[in-house]
Design a protein around this motif. Structure first.
Motif, PDB file in Angstrom:
ATOM      1  N   ALA A   1       0.940  -1.232  -0.096  1.00 53.53           N
ATOM      2  CA  ALA A   1       0.099   0.218  -0.110  1.00 53.53           C
ATOM      3  C   ALA A   1       0.887   1.399   0.027  1.00 53.53           C
ATOM      4  O   ALA A   1       0.383   2.191  -0.753  1.00 53.53           O
ATOM      5  N   GLY A   2       1.942   1.174   0.729  1.00 49.63           N
ATOM      6  CA  GLY A   2       2.894   2.380   0.731  1.00 49.63           C
ATOM      7  C   GLY A   2       3.486   2.785  -0.582  1.00 49.63           C
ATOM      8  O   GLY A   2       3.542   3.670  -1.133  1.00 49.63           O
ATOM      9  N   LEU A   3       3.698   1.574  -1.391  1.00 48.33           N
ATOM     10  CA  LEU A   3       4.408   1.672  -2.709  1.00 48.33           C
ATOM     11  C   LEU A   3       3.459   2.319  -3.587  1.00 48.33           C
ATOM     12  O   LEU A   3       3.629   3.070  -4.368  1.00 48.33           O
ATOM     13  N   ALA A   4       1.817   1.678  -3.463  1.00 45.97           N
ATOM     14  CA  ALA A   4       1.018   2.417  -4.285  1.00 45.97           C
ATOM     15  C   ALA A   4       0.835   3.541  -4.187  1.00 45.97           C
ATOM     16  O   ALA A   4       0.461   4.668  -4.775  1.00 45.97           O
ATOM     17  N   GLY A   5       0.872   4.197  -2.467  1.00 41.10           N
ATOM     18  CA  GLY A   5       0.656   5.699  -2.272  1.00 41.10           C
ATOM     19  C   GLY A   5       1.549   6.637  -2.854  1.00 41.10           C
ATOM     20  O   GLY A   5       1.477   7.715  -3.017  1.00 41.10           O
ATOM     21  N   SER A   6       2.990   6.028  -2.919  1.00 40.64           N
ATOM     22  CA  SER A   6       3.890   6.914  -3.524  1.00 40.64           C
ATOM     23  C   SER A   6       3.918   7.069  -5.030  1.00 40.64           C
ATOM     24  O   SER A   6       4.015   8.386  -5.345  1.00 40.64           O
ATOM     25  N   LEU A   7       3.301   6.031  -5.724  1.00 38.97           N
ATOM     26  CA  LEU A   7       3.037   6.244  -7.021  1.00 38.97           C
ATOM     27  C   LEU A   7       1.963   7.367  -7.313  1.00 38.97           C
ATOM     28  O   LEU A   7       2.050   8.127  -8.161  1.00 38.97           O
ATOM     29  N   TYR A   8       1.078   7.021  -6.505  1.00 34.12           N
ATOM     30  CA  TYR A   8      -0.458   7.844  -6.555  1.00 34.12           C
ATOM     31  C   TYR A   8       0.089   9.266  -6.545  1.00 34.12           C
ATOM     32  O   TYR A   8      -0.603  10.164  -7.205  1.00 34.12           O
TER      33      TYR A   8
END
Length: 367
Positions: free
Chosen positions: A254-261
């Motif tokens: 989820a942290g990786l996805a939030g960074s990309l987002y």
């Protein structure tokens, strides 16, 4: 260890072996008759469609598709937590949004936008928050109930939302706008096909790692945990520790996805850590099918695509139409849309080699 794994495998077989009903029984009968595994075919078709999408979509739809892929990565994190470990987390957005805020602050205050710095930083932020919250909720003296964990994660997400709205350093209600683009050397990742294929590549890599994880011996324990937690605990496994580990892995993704987002949208705001986004990811997985990984991806694509189309054509009533559609699917296909083509046996999966026939039975059969 091998003996213990075989016992867990037998426990899963006993739980999954219950006679299915209705359309699910027909699906399993067709799949058994054909002798084919459906899951790899579905995964291949979804990947093929994703690869050719930018070639046929208009530019603004490619930007929209990139956003959907990032949200699908976010949905994977929740499917691991809920679909495989049975943890109903209403705070998954806490890890997603905190990573987004973290990389936004790095870009705003320290001018750090290099992809090899910001994405690992966001991933570590998600992992850290997941370890803290998971340690508090799951590693107590007594096993945590589903309701306790659900309410605890919900409270954490709500508290983070209120903190972000009231903290001037984080931009308050307005969030942090105008985030500098993510870079690699002198190249800037702006919206378009390059960013799309970057996020798609990350999604594929994470998906394959998750697939390997859930088909490993650790995944076997998770499958047993999902099917019958009490039986797994009886076999000597520390169920709460297994849950804490997969909870941390989910927070990391989820942290990786939030960074990309954050870098794709160009700004972050309090809703990213709030209850609304946490509930949204639950709907993605419910709609597509939990405990399959690919179901989370399919659910995200369909819900976001239908929402985009409905909001453009039925601006006043589109939330009602979408809500009725979600309700119908959940009522009539509790295992999600993926259950139309994927049998329960394949959803749980097969682990290791099939047990060999007893030598004595072989001799009796030969005679």
């Amino acid at each position: 260890m091998l003996k213990s794994m075989s016992v867990v495998r037998e426990a899963i077989d006993a739980d999954v072996g219950d006679e299915p009903d209705g359309a699910m029984a027909e699906s399993e009968a067709r799949q058994a008759a054909s002798g084919r595994k459906v899951l790899p075919i579905v995964e291949g078709l979804v990947l093929l469609a994703a690869l050719i999408a930018p070639l046929v979509l208009q530019d603004y739809l490619t930007v929209f598709a990139t956003r959907v892929i990032i949200l699908a990565l976010f949905a994977l994190s929740f499917d691991l937590v809920w679909g495989y470990a049975g943890i109903m987390s209403f705070g998954q957005a806490l890890f997603f949004g905190s990573a987004g805020y973290g990389v936004a602050l790095l870009a705003r205050d320290l001018d750090i936008t290099n992809i090899f710095l910001v994405l690992p930083a966001g991933t570590i932020i998600g992992l850290t928050f997941a370890l803290l919250l998971g340690g508090f909720l799951l590693l107590g003296r007594h096993p945590s109930s589903v309701i306790f964990v659900a309410l605890g994660t919900l409270t954490g997400s709500y508290a983070a939302d209120r903190l972000a709205r009231g903290w001037y350093y984080l931009g308050g209600q307005n969030g942090i706008p105008s985030i500098s683009p993510m870079t690699l050397g002198g190249y800037e990742f702006s919206e378009g096909p390059v960013f799309y294929y970057l996020t798609l590549g990350i999604l594929v890599v994470v998906y394959l790692l998750c697939r390997f994880l859930v088909r490993s011996q650790f995944g076997l324990a998770l499958a047993g945990l999902r099917e019958n937690e009490q039986r797994i605990a009886f076999f000597g496994y520390k169920a709460q520790h297994l849950k804490a580990i997969v909870f941390a892995v989910g927070g990391t993704i989820a942290g990786l996805a939030g960074s990309l987002y954050a870098f794709h949208e160009g700004f972050v705001w309090p809703n990213m850590v709030g209850v609304v986004v946490s509930t949204q990811v639950v709907l993605y997985v419910l709609f597509g099918g939990s405990g399959t990984l690919i179901g989370a991806v399919i659910g995200t694509v369909i819900i976001e695509g239908v929402s985009f189309w409905l909001s453009d054509n039925y601006r006043d009533i589109w939330p009602i139409i979408l809500g009725v559609l979600l309700l119908l699917v959940i009522l009539f296909r509790p295992l999600g849309l993926i259950s139309f083509v994927l049998a329960e046996r394949e959803r749980v999966g097969s682990f290791g080699a099939k047990p060999k026939e007893n030598e004595k039975e072989k001799r009796n059969a030969a005679s």
